[in-house]
Design an enzyme around this catalytic site. Structure first.
Site, mmCIF file in Angstrom:
data_model
loop_
_atom_site.group_PDB
_atom_site.id
_atom_site.type_symbol
_atom_site.label_atom_id
_atom_site.label_comp_id
_atom_site.label_asym_id
_atom_site.label_seq_id
_atom_site.Cartn_x
_atom_site.Cartn_y
_atom_site.Cartn_z
ATOM 1 C CB SER A 9 -0.948 0.018 1.207
ATOM 2 O OG SER A 9 -0.230 0.144 2.419
ATOM 3 C CE LYS A 22 -2.737 2.010 4.301
ATOM 4 N NZ LYS A 22 -1.970 0.863 4.832
#
Length: 202
Positions: free
Chosen positions: A122, A160
């Site tokens: 990701s 993230k």
């Protein structure tokens, strides 16, 4: 030890940076902090502090600065390698630490507290790949745009980029095939640390 006002300002800045980040500033950072146009200006002030006995450093290597009288810091850090972290568990809980890894302390900024094994793709657009060991600084606070290590309910630990708008937080992936994450205020969510760099196996 008698210093000029500017030399004292430089010494105070060095002390503040070392206390805050665990590392002395680079020549470029000194230039930015004091508005100097050339590396020579920064070097001259460091040389004056050495001559006054306020600091010690290897020639032409700002990263080796040591405050006079300070205990010399080792060049390596022993960091706990964190594996899969159970939901609800702090990132450095006993059950999540696989082993310790010796790393060069000068590789990272700020100085990290742990390594975390990356799972998934990701964050590939930020150069963070599956299997990398990410270095993290343990802190519950982070700024908008920083890469964070966060605990997210049943999903466990995720890496993230943090987006902050007022009191609203969003965790942004860096891969268009993954969706942003909007933490549910009713679930177990916490920022566990900020990204400091990574190690990649050859």
């Amino acid at each position: 030890m008698t210093l000029t006002d500017r030399q004292q300002q430089v010494l105070d800045y060095l002390r503040q940076q070392i206390d805050t980040t665990g590392l002395p500033p680079t020549i470029h950072e000194l230039m930015q902090a004091f508005g100097w146009a050339s590396p020579r200006a920064a070097s001259k002030h460091l040389e004056a502090l050495i001559a006054a006995g306020a600091i010690e450093m290897a020639p032409h290597k700002a990263r080796t600065i040591q405050l006079a009288g300070a205990r010399r810091r080792p060049d390596t850090l022993e960091l706990p390698l964190v594996g899969r972290v159970a939901a609800g568990e702090p990132i450095l809980s006993d059950g999540s630490v696989e082993r310790t890894v010796a790393v060069d302390r000068w590789m990272f900024r700020p100085s990290p507290d742990f390594l975390l094994r990356v799972e998934g793709d990701s964050m590939i657009d930020d150069g963070i790949l599956d299997g990398d060991l990410v270095a993290g600084k343990a802190t519950p606070d982070a700024e908008h745009g920083q890469i964070v290590i966060a605990r997210l309910g049943d999903a466990g630990i995720t890496i993230k980029r943090l987006h902050k708008r007022g009191r609203t937080l969003r965790l942004l992936p860096r891969n268009p095939h993954h969706a942003p994450i909007d933490p549910d205020p009713t679930e177990d969510f916490a920022i566990e640390g900020i990204y400091c760099g990574l190690l990649r196996r050859a």
